[in-house]
Design a protein around this motif. Sequence first.
Motif, PDB file in Angstrom:
ATOM      1  N   TYR A 105      49.505   7.809  45.204  1.00  0.00           N
ATOM      2  CA  TYR A 105      48.928   6.560  44.698  1.00  0.00           C
ATOM      3  C   TYR A 105      49.300   5.423  45.644  1.00  0.00           C
ATOM      4  O   TYR A 105      50.465   5.345  46.077  1.00  0.00           O
ATOM      5  CB  TYR A 105      49.493   6.287  43.296  1.00  0.00           C
ATOM      6  CG  TYR A 105      49.097   4.973  42.700  1.00  0.00           C
ATOM      7  CD1 TYR A 105      47.850   4.808  42.090  1.00  0.00           C
ATOM      8  CD2 TYR A 105      49.966   3.882  42.736  1.00  0.00           C
ATOM      9  CE1 TYR A 105      47.486   3.590  41.543  1.00  0.00           C
ATOM     10  CE2 TYR A 105      49.608   2.670  42.186  1.00  0.00           C
ATOM     11  CZ  TYR A 105      48.373   2.532  41.595  1.00  0.00           C
ATOM     12  OH  TYR A 105      48.009   1.326  41.053  1.00  0.00           O
ATOM     13  N   ILE A 156      53.432   0.339  40.688  1.00  0.00           N
ATOM     14  CA  ILE A 156      54.132   1.502  40.105  1.00  0.00           C
ATOM     15  C   ILE A 156      55.404   0.998  39.409  1.00  0.00           C
ATOM     16  O   ILE A 156      56.298   0.458  40.059  1.00  0.00           O
ATOM     17  CB  ILE A 156      54.518   2.549  41.170  1.00  0.00           C
ATOM     18  CG1 ILE A 156      53.285   2.996  41.964  1.00  0.00           C
ATOM     19  CG2 ILE A 156      55.205   3.757  40.513  1.00  0.00           C
ATOM     20  CD1 ILE A 156      53.597   3.979  43.099  1.00  0.00           C
ATOM     21  N   LEU A 207      51.488   3.041  35.650  1.00  0.00           N
ATOM     22  CA  LEU A 207      50.699   2.498  36.749  1.00  0.00           C
ATOM     23  C   LEU A 207      49.945   1.265  36.273  1.00  0.00           C
ATOM     24  O   LEU A 207      49.462   1.233  35.120  1.00  0.00           O
ATOM     25  CB  LEU A 207      49.700   3.545  37.267  1.00  0.00           C
ATOM     26  CG  LEU A 207      50.290   4.818  37.888  1.00  0.00           C
ATOM     27  CD1 LEU A 207      49.171   5.751  38.336  1.00  0.00           C
ATOM     28  CD2 LEU A 207      51.198   4.483  39.063  1.00  0.00           C
TER      29      LEU A 207
END
Length: 269
Positions: free
Chosen positions: A28, A131, A169
Motif C-alpha cells: 500500500y 497507515i 487504512l
Amino acid sequence: MMKLTILSENNAIPPFDAEHGLSMLLEYGGKKLLFDTGAGSVLPGNSEKMNIDLSSVDGVILSHGHRDHTGGLVHVPPATVWHSPGITDPHYSHHPGKPVRTLTMPENCMEHLGKCQCCTVHNFTEIMPGIFLTGPIPRISGEDCGGPFYTDQQGTVKDFISNEQALLLQEGVLIQGCCHAGIINTLEYCRKIHPEIRVHTIIGGLHLLLASEERLKQTAEYLKQSGIETLYLLHCTGDNAVAYLKKSLPEIKIQTPCVDGIPILLNGM
Ligand SMILES: [Fe+2]
Ligand SMILES: [Fe+2]
C-alpha cells in the motif's frame, strides 16, 4: 491500490500449506508491510512459492503476542517491528478438557525481536502516510470479548490480551489479527480517534470461535448499523460465526479467503 496477500492461514489450497496462524503481506502506498508472521511453519515455504522475498519488506507489524502470529518472526530478516507494549508477556489458554497451552511468543522469536528495530505503539499512531496502528484498544463498549485466556499456567489471572492492536487504512479498511479486543470496541475506538475515516471493509480474524449466540447477535447488529460493506473473515473467526454472519447480514459481502496465491485487491486506494 491496496494489495493483501495471505501467507499463513488455517486453510490453504495446494501447493500452499496451512497452519493455525495468520500472516499477510500488505502492499500500500509504495510500501510492503508484513502483518503478523504466522506460527512459523509455513511462512518461508508459502512466500517462496509466491516469489515473495521476505527480506524486501519495509517492516513487520505484530498484532499481538500470541505465537500463532509471532512464531514466524525468525524467518524475516531483522527489520523494523511495530508492536504494542507487552508483546512478549506470557499467555496461556485453558480450554475445558484440554491441556494448558502456552501461547507466548516463542523464545527464538523474542531473541530475534532483540535484533530488530522495535517501535512500541502506545497510542493510535500514523506509522506511514495513510497507515495507522491503534496501539492497545480500550474495552469501552461493554462487549463480551473474553476467552479461556490466562497470564499464568495455573489459570488464576485472567488475560485480556491488552497488547492487541489493529491496522487502519485512511480509505476505510481495518485489518485485524485475532481481534481479542472485540470488533465493537475496535471500531468504536477507530471512530473516536478518527471520525473522518469511514470503515467499510474489515479483513482478518474476529475470534468468535466460542462466542455465544447473544454475542454473535450483538456483533451482527453492530456491523450492520456501522455501514460495513465487506468482510474478509479469516483464521480464528470460527465456522459457526461465519455462517451466522452470512445468514444475518445478507447486505454485507462476506468472503473467507485462505492461502491460495490470489491476493485481495482493493482498487481506488
Ligand atoms: Fe490467532
Ligand atoms: Fe490470538
